[in-house]
Design a protein around this motif. Sequence first.
Motif, mmCIF file in Angstrom:
data_model
loop_
_atom_site.group_PDB
_atom_site.id
_atom_site.type_symbol
_atom_site.label_atom_id
_atom_site.label_comp_id
_atom_site.label_asym_id
_atom_site.label_seq_id
_atom_site.Cartn_x
_atom_site.Cartn_y
_atom_site.Cartn_z
ATOM 1 N N LEU A 335 0.644 -1.175 -0.013
ATOM 2 C CA LEU A 335 0.255 0.210 -0.273
ATOM 3 C C LEU A 335 0.741 1.400 0.166
ATOM 4 N N VAL A 336 2.507 1.081 0.552
ATOM 5 C CA VAL A 336 3.256 2.322 0.751
ATOM 6 C C VAL A 336 3.707 2.694 -0.457
ATOM 7 N N SER A 337 3.438 3.772 -1.467
ATOM 8 C CA SER A 337 3.569 3.718 -2.654
ATOM 9 C C SER A 337 5.333 5.392 -2.778
ATOM 10 N N HIS A 338 4.775 6.110 -1.439
ATOM 11 C CA HIS A 338 5.302 6.842 -1.228
ATOM 12 C C HIS A 338 5.830 7.699 0.027
ATOM 13 N N ARG A 339 7.742 7.502 0.055
ATOM 14 C CA ARG A 339 8.087 7.683 1.494
ATOM 15 C C ARG A 339 8.871 8.994 1.637
ATOM 16 N N LEU A 340 8.081 10.038 2.173
ATOM 17 C CA LEU A 340 8.555 11.084 2.637
ATOM 18 C C LEU A 340 9.112 11.246 4.411
ATOM 19 N N SER A 341 9.371 12.956 3.927
ATOM 20 C CA SER A 341 10.469 13.113 5.302
ATOM 21 C C SER A 341 8.922 14.616 6.043
ATOM 22 N N LEU A 342 9.008 15.001 7.251
ATOM 23 C CA LEU A 342 7.650 15.522 7.547
ATOM 24 C C LEU A 342 8.326 16.712 6.315
ATOM 25 N N GLU A 343 8.606 16.894 6.539
ATOM 26 C CA GLU A 343 8.842 18.452 5.662
ATOM 27 C C GLU A 343 8.352 18.455 4.206
ATOM 28 N N GLU A 344 8.182 17.533 3.916
ATOM 29 C CA GLU A 344 7.293 17.115 2.719
ATOM 30 C C GLU A 344 5.716 16.730 2.679
#
Length: 377
Positions: A335-344
Amino acid sequence: MKVQAALCLRDGAPLEIRDVELAPPGPGEVLVRWGASGICASDKFVVTHAGWPKPYIPGHEGAGIVEVLGDGVDTLAAGDHVVSDLLGACGHCRQCRTGRPRLCEPQRRRAVPDIDSRFSLDGTRVGRFGHHEIATFVEACVVPEASLTKIPDNVPFEAACLLGCCALSGAAAVLTRAKVAPGSRVAVFGCGGLGLAGINAAQLCGARQIIAIDVVPRKLDWAREFGATDTIDASQGDPVEAVSAATGGAMADFAFDFSGSAVAMNQTVGVVRNGGMVVLEGAGPPGTQLVVDQAELIDNEKVITGAHAGGGIPALDIPLLIDRFRAGTFKLDALVSHRLSLEEVNDGFDLMTRGEARRSVIVFATLQFGSVIVFEA
């Protein structure tokens, strides 16, 4: 202590990254340092439309580690890995006692603003996710003990966090609310994260035919990956006629709407056979109407029900889904397609709007590097 958070300061404006103060937990509360947080359509909706008192911290899909316990906490220990529960439940009201914790009466009576929040900014209280006692677009949060479910230590946070809403809600609507039987025909409207989890759950139930319906071709491709046997592009024609053709006129035994579209909600009633069940899970804008001919209910005995956050029981459904994930049959990590930082985080909203993300997840570097929480006297 100070923690970094994504704050909503104005409706419709991008979230802003700020350092906020976090006070220690009180009785019955737990401080959790989040390892990951999902970015949900509900988060985008509230920061655009809700009009909640500002400032507040959105986010409600979290997984992390318990670091500090308040007095009286006896079901969790420091170091436990946990998943958040957006709604929480008292465990004692008539809804909780009869297996409907999603309708917990004390939780329904909680009001905005969030007067129990432990966050503040320059002396001003900072709320959490509306009247819910949770916020996950932040490095750490104080949460009621009852709003957390312990999970095994070897489940990755970036997958586990989706059990806080997306994966649990989509799967529970199928497994717990509808109780889809083996050999059933299932129609699913809306193939974002919720719908994909629902499709996967229908496959776990042994459905003979799973028909995915959406207006975005990319999402129909995803649906195939998660177990759909048939796909229908609703932008190309009447999905009711298409479901009839796909089933040889038998129609679906169960239909689920995860889209929140008024058009799709009304079409779900048309795609089920007489005696079939419709489950509405996707939430549209306030005032969205479902218009149904009484004959569908009386003469055709179709059942129409809702599923608030899937209508599930987290204490039972989360361990079940984790077992299926570890067995390789529930595709939580897919299900996870994108991993981002909090800033993103605002980029995550943009990905959602463009229909490019199955689910975007914020991964918190602070937990990855083993930071330690210290409260100053």
